[in-house]
Design an enzyme around this catalytic site. Sequence first.
Site, PDB file in Angstrom:
ATOM      1  N   ASP A 194      16.736   8.561   1.200  1.00  0.00           N
ATOM      2  CA  ASP A 194      17.728   9.150   2.083  1.00  0.00           C
ATOM      3  C   ASP A 194      19.084   9.197   1.365  1.00  0.00           C
ATOM      4  O   ASP A 194      19.457   8.276   0.655  1.00  0.00           O
ATOM      5  CB  ASP A 194      17.818   8.311   3.354  1.00  0.00           C
ATOM      6  CG  ASP A 194      18.777   8.883   4.352  1.00  0.00           C
ATOM      7  OD1 ASP A 194      18.464   9.925   4.931  1.00  0.00           O
ATOM      8  OD2 ASP A 194      19.845   8.278   4.545  1.00  0.00           O
TER       9      ASP A 194
ATOM     10  N   GLU B 155      16.583  13.142  -0.906  1.00  0.00           N
ATOM     11  CA  GLU B 155      17.305  14.097  -0.071  1.00  0.00           C
ATOM     12  C   GLU B 155      18.590  14.480  -0.812  1.00  0.00           C
ATOM     13  O   GLU B 155      19.577  13.745  -0.778  1.00  0.00           O
ATOM     14  CB  GLU B 155      17.635  13.472   1.281  1.00  0.00           C
ATOM     15  CG  GLU B 155      18.354  14.441   2.199  1.00  0.00           C
ATOM     16  CD  GLU B 155      19.031  13.725   3.353  1.00  0.00           C
ATOM     17  OE1 GLU B 155      19.196  14.368   4.403  1.00  0.00           O
ATOM     18  OE2 GLU B 155      19.392  12.551   3.203  1.00  0.00           O
TER      19      GLU B 155
ATOM     20  N   GLY C 104       0.773  -1.239   0.000  1.00  0.00           N
ATOM     21  CA  GLY C 104       0.000   0.000   0.000  1.00  0.00           C
ATOM     22  C   GLY C 104       0.796   1.275   0.000  1.00  0.00           C
ATOM     23  O   GLY C 104       0.200   2.368   0.044  1.00  0.00           O
TER      24      GLY C 104
END
Length: 765
Positions: free
Chosen positions: A231, A266, A224
């Site tokens: 990261d 990131e 889901g």
Amino acid sequence: MRRKGRSFWSAVLFVALLLQTFGFTAVAQDDAYSQTSGAANVQGAATQSYGLPANTKDGLIFHAWNWSFDTITDNLPAIAAAGFKSVQTSPIQGTKENSMGGSYWWVLYQPVNFKIGNAQLGGRDQFKRLCEEAEKHGISIIVDVVANHMGNAGGGSLEYTPAYNVDPAIRNNPYFWHEARGITSYDRRWEVTQWGIGLPDLNTANQELQDMIIGFLNDAINLGADGFRFDAAKHIELPNDEAPSNFWPRVLGSLNNKQNLFNYGEVLQGGKDYIGAYDDYISVTASYFGRNVRHAVGYNSGKNVNDAKHFSVDGVAPNKLVTWVESHDSYANDSSESTYMNDWQIKMGWALIASRAETSSLFFNRPVTNGGRFANTLGEAGNNLWKDADIAAVNKFHNAMVGQNEYLRTQGNEIMLIDRGTKGTTIVNLGSDAQIDSATNLANGIYTNKASGGGTFTVSNGRITGSIGGGKIAVLYQGTDVLEPTVSIDVPEGGFYSDTLNVKMSYANADSATYSLNDGTPVSFGSGQSISIGTGVPFGSTFALKITAIKAQLQTTKTFTFVKENPNPALKVHYYKPSQWGAPNLYYYDDSVSPTKIGTAWPGVAMQSEGDGWYVYEVPNWKQAKVIFNSGGNQTPGANQPGYSITGEKWIKDGVVTNRKPDSGNQLVPVTFNVNNATTVPGQNIYIVGSAAELGNWNPANAIGPGANPNYPNWTITVNLPAGAHVQFKAVKKDANNHVVWESGSNHSYTVSASNPVVNFNFNN
């Protein structure tokens, strides 16, 4: 980028990829309510009911930093009602250690595998349930993913050595690792992608490793997940790098449902960051803009809204940016870039970024602290600033303005007006009380401020006028807020001591409602209708009353639990004596009263043998006691230790208290329940009661506890539960007179697992 909370750890950067019975008498009964619809229809209806955007990228992200899966699940209705479209989890991979202290947050960024579940957040089943419940509320789940590195074996010379428990399929493959050394210059792009950031660096160009990552991401999608944050994305190679890699096109191109995923990385600004190259594949972070917003609201500088105008990311379109006032890195890193911002500064900064067009903004949830920087326990919810009325007003403004362009105006250096098309305007006043008199694109009319500052503003012939308080926000647009259904009852949950309990059920902001008892057939009812529970059934019977209120296809469900109590329960103790003991004696007392009530003088009364090493004694007319067992010179608990706390009927073997006779054929798992934010009054303690015999079979007289509270208002209770059992439970507050206060809301649930023996949740008042 993030740094560990210990001085011996070096700087840690992070990358994240966002992909993805008993009888009762009813006063009146109508036809049972039934509803069938596909998951997509449910999500679409919920999205409309909460006023959330249809697409993840058009909404706002709530960063539930360190929240467990169950904690997020329990808060989904409030998150949707506050206007957040997405929830970003912390990393869901296995961690190198099971530390639960809040200052160990960095453990979540030192994974040991590419599998779902860890001690801090919860297991695979809990993640699946989170995704299923999120869909019902129109919320997307964004998973933080650590694909650049694994956890290390320690500091110093072990910094680049993989932890001992890294998945052997990864740890023992020499082709999965880059050189074990750290970056010396962030201006050298080759070093940034090929050397480490204080942790063992993975060779993300290796396709066998990529396949492992792809399998993990698709597993999360199948359960889901709706997207991923990568990261330390800056440290994973691009196809045109000096050391090229096909990681991004190959991994992202291999994901299920890839056209509907929201992914960002990131890519912190600074050095040779290549940020403009990453946006060919994923959205990227605007870290410099966050710094500028903090300056704009007066953090470490003078207030100047002009600092918050420009996104400060050259070459990247706004619709490829993720913006924030602060991130978990800026909050938790040793450099404390944003740690000491106050709530007002965060709120005003949020209004400046979340009112803007095109970008996806992330709201970082700070931990609840006791004077320090970190929460006591990982897994618990953070502070409640995200529920603030002004935060919610700005969120709903953002959602109502999807597709509208923006125009920024300033009135001096402390007031900014953010026009969104001709539909709405947010005004942010960082200064003192002010009169607004400015050009605007807003359509003519009188607008009532939807934020807490109140007041009205008039727009006429391209100008807006009105008054705004100092340090306040004005949120202006035409439209009505959507109210979710609510349900309530007129009696407290918990025990009742009469033969019959009458319960009046009420609801509001709903078109219809149903109730069911002990998972029976749902029955329609009108608000204010009563039912009778418990007539003629035995003491100890439990009743779970589930009430669901429906508005369109949005629904609110609450379960209220009652137990028919025996007003004069017997106190019965079974004890399994150690093999070296003779026949045991039972010494019992009650120190909840003053003076302490003593049963009989030491060494107490002789217990009767039940065979197979078990002994029993029934204490007439006592509701509770503390008990000590002794035989000759032996005793347990030991000298100067309090006795075991006993209510109802209990079995005690090897120092473990259970609500039923231990069965040597069942594996028992010591499960620790961490109950957070459970405030009590003098004399009250926290207990756990639930659906298993070990949890009292919903009878609060047999609840497990009291909990230990060295970090009040957080409590810890450990109990042995059968492995694999699925239990429902609640925390209760109970005093010496057995007055019980139950948690509100739905029951918590947990599947007992030796690999995930910790349950973290907040007490729902």
